[in-house]
Every structure is written in C-alpha cells, then in structure tokens.
Design an enzyme around this catalytic site. Structure first.
Site, PDB file in Angstrom:
ATOM      1  N   HIS A  59      41.439  33.483  42.572  1.00 44.12           N
ATOM      2  CA  HIS A  59      40.997  33.789  41.206  1.00 44.12           C
ATOM      3  C   HIS A  59      40.791  32.494  40.421  1.00 44.12           C
ATOM      4  O   HIS A  59      41.749  31.790  40.102  1.00 44.12           O
ATOM      5  CB  HIS A  59      42.014  34.686  40.504  1.00 44.12           C
ATOM      6  N   GLN A  64      37.269  26.797  32.808  1.00 40.13           N
ATOM      7  CA  GLN A  64      38.522  26.673  32.059  1.00 40.13           C
ATOM      8  C   GLN A  64      39.303  25.420  32.430  1.00 40.13           C
ATOM      9  O   GLN A  64      40.270  25.061  31.749  1.00 40.13           O
ATOM     10  CB  GLN A  64      39.359  27.948  32.233  1.00 40.13           C
ATOM     11  N   ARG A  82      42.493  32.652  23.922  1.00 37.69           N
ATOM     12  CA  ARG A  82      41.152  33.123  24.251  1.00 37.69           C
ATOM     13  C   ARG A  82      40.105  32.507  23.321  1.00 37.69           C
ATOM     14  O   ARG A  82      38.973  32.252  23.733  1.00 37.69           O
ATOM     15  CB  ARG A  82      41.120  34.665  24.170  1.00 37.69           C
ATOM     16  N   HIS A 203      35.145  43.054  34.735  1.00 40.65           N
ATOM     17  CA  HIS A 203      35.961  42.076  34.019  1.00 40.65           C
ATOM     18  C   HIS A 203      37.320  42.652  33.657  1.00 40.65           C
ATOM     19  O   HIS A 203      38.364  42.058  33.935  1.00 40.65           O
ATOM     20  CB  HIS A 203      35.252  41.550  32.767  1.00 40.65           C
ATOM     21  N   ARG A 206      38.792  46.600  29.163  1.00 43.22           N
ATOM     22  CA  ARG A 206      38.385  46.264  27.791  1.00 43.22           C
ATOM     23  C   ARG A 206      36.870  46.028  27.735  1.00 43.22           C
ATOM     24  O   ARG A 206      36.211  46.376  26.776  1.00 43.22           O
ATOM     25  CB  ARG A 206      39.092  44.986  27.317  1.00 43.22           C
ATOM     26  N   GLU A 233      47.024  42.696  32.377  1.00 47.12           N
ATOM     27  CA  GLU A 233      47.556  41.351  32.152  1.00 47.12           C
ATOM     28  C   GLU A 233      48.450  41.335  30.916  1.00 47.12           C
ATOM     29  O   GLU A 233      49.418  40.589  30.852  1.00 47.12           O
ATOM     30  CB  GLU A 233      46.389  40.355  31.982  1.00 47.12           C
ATOM     31  N   HIS A 267      46.361  39.901  38.310  1.00 46.17           N
ATOM     32  CA  HIS A 267      47.521  39.804  37.399  1.00 46.17           C
ATOM     33  C   HIS A 267      48.568  40.896  37.654  1.00 46.17           C
ATOM     34  O   HIS A 267      49.646  40.614  38.132  1.00 46.17           O
ATOM     35  CB  HIS A 267      47.131  39.782  35.910  1.00 46.17           C
ATOM     36  N   ASP A 318      43.379  30.585  38.437  1.00 44.64           N
ATOM     37  CA  ASP A 318      42.867  31.244  37.246  1.00 44.64           C
ATOM     38  C   ASP A 318      42.358  30.276  36.172  1.00 44.64           C
ATOM     39  O   ASP A 318      41.237  29.796  36.256  1.00 44.64           O
ATOM     40  CB  ASP A 318      43.964  32.180  36.704  1.00 44.64           C
TER      41      ASP A 318
HETATM   42 ZN   LIG Z   1      41.026  35.599  35.066  1.00 47.76          ZN
END
Ligand SMILES: [Zn+2]
Length: 444
Positions: A59, A64, A82, A203, A206, A233, A267, A318
C-alpha cells in the site's frame, strides 16, 4: 541470461535460515535452489549475510513521500493531516510526479522492496480537468517504477465523492472521474507489461457509493485483477457508513460484491466483530500499515485475530512517514503487545511471510515473494556486519531480521533477475539527490 548466487544464509520459508544456499537464476526466474553448499563456488556472486525473498510494499501513495517532516509538529488528527496531504497533491503534474515517484520507488528499492502496490487516485489536472492523456499520472507511476527497477501493481482508485452524499471539492476534484463507468473506461485504456500489472481500488465507502463500488468490483472480477480498498481506518468512517447504509464499510463492500479472494482491505484498525468473519470467509487479505496508522493516530489492527479468522496479512508504508518494511513487520506485533499486554501474538515467520509472499499475492504476483524454483528471482540481502545485526546466528536470524533489522541493513537487491542495489546503493539512481530535487520542487 543466467546467474548464480551463493548465499551465506537464506530464508526459504521455515523457522530458521538455511546455510550455504546456491541459487541459479535463468532470466527473471529462479531455476534451482540448493542449500548446504558450504563452500562458495568461485564463479557465483557471493551474498554475504541473510538473503530474503523480495519484499512487497502493498500500500503506497507515492506523492505522500513529500509530506515527510511536514506534518509532525502540530497537534491534530487524521482529518487535519488530510489537509496537508491535499496541499501537496495540488502541486503535482505528470512530470513532477514522475520524478517524485521514481525517487520514492528508488528509496523502496534501497529498502529491499521489489514490488509496490500504488493505490493511485491523483488522476487529473487542476480542477479535475483530464490531461490530454487521461492516464498521464498512472503511466507516470508505471514509468517511475520501471526506472527505479521495481515492479508495480497500479491499483487505480475510483474516487467519486468528498464524503458520503457529497460532491468532490477542492483538491479532491483531481481524484474524481465523475462516475464509475467513466472510471472503468479510463482505466481500461492502461496497458500491463512484464514489470507492471493493473488492479482496481475502491478508495473508501466515503468516496465511492455502493452502486459504484459494485461496478468497480465487477470490472476487477472481469479482469481477474486485485481489488483494494481503505476499510475502517477511522471510527468516523464507520459511523458515517452505519448512519448512511446501516452497515459497516466491510458490510457495504461485501454487499456490493467487492469482498472475495482477490480483495485486500487496507488498515482494518476499527473492524466490527462481524467484519472479521466476512473477510475471513471470503479469503480476503488485510494490509496493515502500522507506521502510518501510528502517525495518524488511527489505531492498532488486531493482527492475531485477523489471522485466526483466516485473513492473510500484507504490509504497506502507505504515507511513507518511513519506508521500512522491517519496521512495519515488527510494529504489527509490538503495537498489539501494547494494547493486549501479551507477547508473541504474531511470530517472526508469519510477519516475514506477510512482508513477502502474501504481500506479493495481494498485488497479483502469486509467483513472487518466495525463494523457490519457478518463482520470480527477487533476492534481498541484509548485511550482518553492521551494528544492528552483528552477532546474529542462524538459529535466531529470522527473529533478528524482523525485530532488529532496518532498511539501512539492506546491502544487495536483485529484482526479476537484475541487480538493482549493490553495496547499499542503487545501481542507476542517486536516490537521495532525486528525492531532494523532487521534494524541493513540490514545495517551491
Ligand atoms: Zn492509503
């Protein structure tokens, strides 16, 4: 092209390492494995230390990597983090993302990662306008992996809503395709090759409504490709799902036909009791990402319970707060110890299997992650003459690798039969310089 390697010690899947293992490689595959060869052959490449199968980083959100160090000084939670993530996402175009991802994947190669699952949702230009090639960003990821010498499964993520019942807004506009049919049409234009495979991702509940999740699941089932999704998560995600659908995220995804053998739930830090049963019955995998889950104050996955329910484990870095699958592997056990006040819940061999074979299988590379005849020739050698692993003996080498090694102990990496890391350095890329340039450009 053939090559022969002589490993001082190699992990062949058991509780201890084998000594003096001769490995013949023919092209990209392992042709023979012979333990007990105590004297190195003169024409064999000598791998001193412990040689492991390739590690799978199941993942990743490559962009990021630019956030490292930028999100650790203030208070806050997942939701404030976020916002910083959206900020860096808004700064990338295909050219800069290629550079950043190549450098990030180079860092992964240095850490012994031979295959990455890129959970890719940064698709479109500013405001959501597609690039002239609507897959420009995804193709940049595939090219980045090729140039860094690692394999990739591009898990192209459907992302349609800013939250349940909400439109995408701000930076999220770059993630969205409008509807699941448009997502499928775009993703169907991507090609696979010997180092790159495709997969799908929902995704989260949500960002993808149940009807759209069903379409994504159908697309993945039709292509027999991996399907991944962020699952439970955060408690708020569960609460929103229960309020809107009367079911947990796992329940919603199962109802949509998404949860099966090729499904990986990422997660799983806040699963309900019934979710363990649903995922286990389906033979699904759970990818835990403990360094990110710590960093974001998500929670701790109940790894032993997941395994007991029949769910395979995989590992991911991640958000790339660090890129070190040894740290991820031991964190699965050590974090659970803190919660439960017990030791030895997940054994070193089980954690190493998650980091190698089961991670690769989750990404659709069932033929990788093992040192055996016919497997893809990935070899990751940890040096034993550094300060962390000096004194390691064969009887405890697997435990030492999982509970003490770091990415900095990786000395040599062979991926698909080719040398990618030698003497702790990438054979083609100046990884630190590339990271510095790309991250500098992202924040300029
Ligand atoms: Zn992720």
């Amino acid at each position: 092209m053939t090559a022969t390697y002589w490993c001082e010690f190699a992990w062949l899947g058991g509780g201890t390492v084998a000594e003096g293992v001769l490995i013949e490689v023919d092209g990209e595959r392992i042709a023979s494995v012979e333990p007990g060869v105590t004297t190195p052959l003169p024409d064999a490449a000598r791998l001193n230390g412990i040689t492991l199968p390739g590690l799978a980083n199941t993942h990743s959100h490559a962009f990021q990597r630019a956030l490292r160090g930028h999100t650790h000084s203030d208070r806050g939670d997942f939701w404030t983090w976020r916002q910083a993530m959206y900020e860096v996402a808004s700064r990338l175009d295909p050219e800069l993302y290629l550079a950043l991802a190549r450098a990030t994947y180079g860092e992964m190669a240095l850490a012994g990662i031979t295959c990455v699952g890129e959970f890719h949702y940064l698709h479109h230009g500013p405001g959501g306008t597609p690039y002239s090639d609507p897959n420009a960003m995804g193709r940049a990821m595939i090219q980045a992996a090729r140039e860094a010498g690692i394999r990739i499964t591009l898990l192209d993520a459907c992302y349609l809503h800013g939250g349940i019942g909400e439109e995408v807004a701000g930076a999220q506009r770059r993630f969205g395709d409008g509807d699941a049919a448009a997502w499928a049409a775009r993703v169907s234009e991507l090609e696979q090759d010997e180092g790159a495979r495709l997969g799908a991702a929902i995704h989260s509940v949500r960002a993808v409504d149940p009807a759209s999740a069903a379409l994504v699941a159908e697309w993945a089932a039709h292509g027999e490709v991996p399907l991944h999704g962020h699952v439970s998560e955060q408690p708020a995600e569960n609460e929103a799902s229960l309020a809107a659908y009367g079911s947990t995220p796992t329940g919603v995804l199962a109802e949509a036909g998404a949860v099966g053998k090729r499904f990986t739930a990422v997660h799983c830090t806040h699963l309900a009791d019934a979710d363990f049963h649903v995922l286990g019955e389906a033979g699904a995998t759970c990818c835990v990402c403990p360094t990110t889950e710590r960093d974001l104050a998500d929670g701790v996955a109940e790894a032993e319970r997941l395994r007991s329910a029949g769910i395979e484990l995989a590992l991911g870095s991640d958000s790339h707060a660090v890129i070190d699958l040894f740290e991820e592997a031991r964190a699965v056990e050590l974090d659970e110890r803190l919660v439960r006040g017990k030791r030895g819940l997940n054994q070193a061999t089980e954690l190493l299997r998650a980091a190698t074979q089961d991670g690769h299988a989750s990404l659709g590379w069932a033929e990788a992650g093992r040192i055996e005849v016919g497997a893809i020739a990935d070899l990751v050698t940890l040096r034993l003459d550094g300060p962390r692993l000096a004194g390691t003996r064969p009887a405890t080498a697997v435990e030492a690798a999982v509970f003490a090694a770091t990415a900095a102990d990786v000395d040599r990496v062979v991926i698909s039969g080719s040398d990618v890391v030698r003497d702790g350095a990438h054979v083609r890329l100046d990884v630190p310089a590339e990271l510095d340039a790309a991250i500098g450009a992202a924040w300029s």
